[in-house]
Scaffold this motif. Sequence first.
Motif, short mmCIF file in Angstrom:
data_model
loop_
_atom_site.label_atom_id
_atom_site.label_comp_id
_atom_site.label_asym_id
_atom_site.label_seq_id
_atom_site.Cartn_x
_atom_site.Cartn_y
_atom_site.Cartn_z
N LEU A 63 0.80 -1.02 -0.04
CA LEU A 63 -0.25 -0.29 -0.46
C LEU A 63 1.09 1.22 -0.36
CD1 LEU A 63 -2.51 -0.98 2.36
CD2 LEU A 63 -2.70 -1.13 0.45
N SER A 64 1.66 1.70 -0.75
CA SER A 64 2.46 3.08 -1.06
C SER A 64 1.71 3.79 -2.05
CB SER A 64 3.30 2.12 -1.83
OG SER A 64 3.54 1.78 -3.13
N PHE A 65 1.17 3.87 -1.73
CA PHE A 65 -0.11 5.54 -3.15
C PHE A 65 -1.16 5.97 -1.71
CE2 PHE A 65 -3.04 7.50 -6.31
CZ PHE A 65 -1.59 7.63 -6.82
N THR A 66 0.10 6.97 -1.94
CA THR A 66 -1.07 8.30 -0.67
C THR A 66 -1.84 9.46 -1.72
OG1 THR A 66 -0.28 7.47 0.89
CG2 THR A 66 -1.09 9.33 1.25
N ALA A 67 -3.05 9.56 -1.67
CA ALA A 67 -3.62 10.20 -2.21
C ALA A 67 -4.39 11.09 -1.40
CB ALA A 67 -4.07 9.81 -2.73
N PHE A 68 -4.49 12.59 -1.48
CA PHE A 68 -5.28 13.21 -1.00
C PHE A 68 -6.25 13.37 -1.42
CE2 PHE A 68 -1.23 13.35 1.26
CZ PHE A 68 -1.43 12.95 3.13
N VAL A 69 -7.71 13.52 -1.08
CA VAL A 69 -8.92 13.83 -1.53
C VAL A 69 -9.77 14.86 -1.17
CG1 VAL A 69 -11.39 12.62 -2.55
CG2 VAL A 69 -9.10 11.20 -2.71
N GLN A 70 -9.84 15.97 -1.90
CA GLN A 70 -10.57 16.98 -0.98
C GLN A 70 -12.08 16.94 -2.40
OE1 GLN A 70 -7.12 19.73 -2.23
NE2 GLN A 70 -7.86 19.77 0.24
N GLY A 102 -13.15 26.19 5.44
CA GLY A 102 -12.81 26.69 3.63
C GLY A 102 -12.83 26.56 2.63
N GLU A 103 -12.03 26.12 1.72
CA GLU A 103 -12.37 26.29 0.11
C GLU A 103 -13.32 24.79 -0.11
OE1 GLU A 103 -10.62 25.95 -4.49
OE2 GLU A 103 -9.24 26.45 -2.24
N TYR A 104 -12.49 23.47 0.97
CA TYR A 104 -13.20 22.82 0.44
C TYR A 104 -13.77 22.17 2.07
CZ TYR A 104 -10.69 22.27 -3.79
OH TYR A 104 -10.17 21.80 -5.05
N ASP A 105 -14.88 20.90 1.65
CA ASP A 105 -15.85 20.76 2.12
C ASP A 105 -15.07 19.53 3.23
OD1 ASP A 105 -18.03 23.04 2.67
OD2 ASP A 105 -18.65 21.97 0.55
N TYR A 106 -14.76 18.39 2.82
CA TYR A 106 -14.69 17.11 3.32
C TYR A 106 -12.64 16.82 2.83
CZ TYR A 106 -19.12 16.80 4.83
OH TYR A 106 -20.37 17.53 4.73
N MET A 107 -12.32 16.24 3.99
CA MET A 107 -10.80 16.14 2.75
C MET A 107 -10.54 14.18 3.36
SD MET A 107 -6.83 17.13 3.10
CE MET A 107 -6.83 17.18 4.78
N MET A 108 -10.05 13.81 2.49
CA MET A 108 -9.91 12.10 2.96
C MET A 108 -8.38 11.80 2.95
SD MET A 108 -12.61 10.29 1.30
CE MET A 108 -13.97 11.51 0.38
N LYS A 109 -7.78 10.52 3.59
CA LYS A 109 -6.62 10.36 3.22
C LYS A 109 -6.73 9.32 2.92
CE LYS A 109 -2.41 9.36 5.24
NZ LYS A 109 -1.42 8.97 6.95
N VAL A 110 -6.70 8.84 0.96
CA VAL A 110 -6.83 7.79 0.88
C VAL A 110 -5.62 6.80 1.15
CG1 VAL A 110 -7.51 6.00 -1.13
CG2 VAL A 110 -8.80 8.02 -0.15
#
Length: 153
Positions: A63-70, A102-110
Amino acid sequence: MELDRVDKKLLQLLQLDGTLSLAELAETVNLTTTPCWKRLKRMEENGIISKRVALLDPEKLGLSFTAFVQVKTSDHSHEWYRKFVEIISEYTEVMEFYRMAGEYDYMMKVLVADMKQFDLFYKRLVNSIDGLTNVTSTFAMEPLKYTTALPIS
């Protein structure tokens, strides 16, 4: 609940190594095992110690791919929020999930294996929830700091 110096030291020790025995913890903070156990039990009952877990190495598990989704949404109703949280909570790839100011309503670390797996996650996300107006992703190139230890002083 007030924490004294000994309580804080116990918490610091447990954050560094959750496998320390009661005897090792007690010795380090200069207590016998019974009062040490009572302190730990009290902190568990008060929710300060919420759980004890093993931390795994994501790289070694592929599991080496980290994304931050806003995410931005056009629907801010309680019903939409409740449904959104329920859906996202089922996604095992989502390691952290926040409602933001702020600008985005939600954020996830995937966390996934690779871009292909992220693309599958992304498609599932945008097709399962109505009301999303903008979904933006950024990708981590290299982890520079990661800790689960809280700054207890």
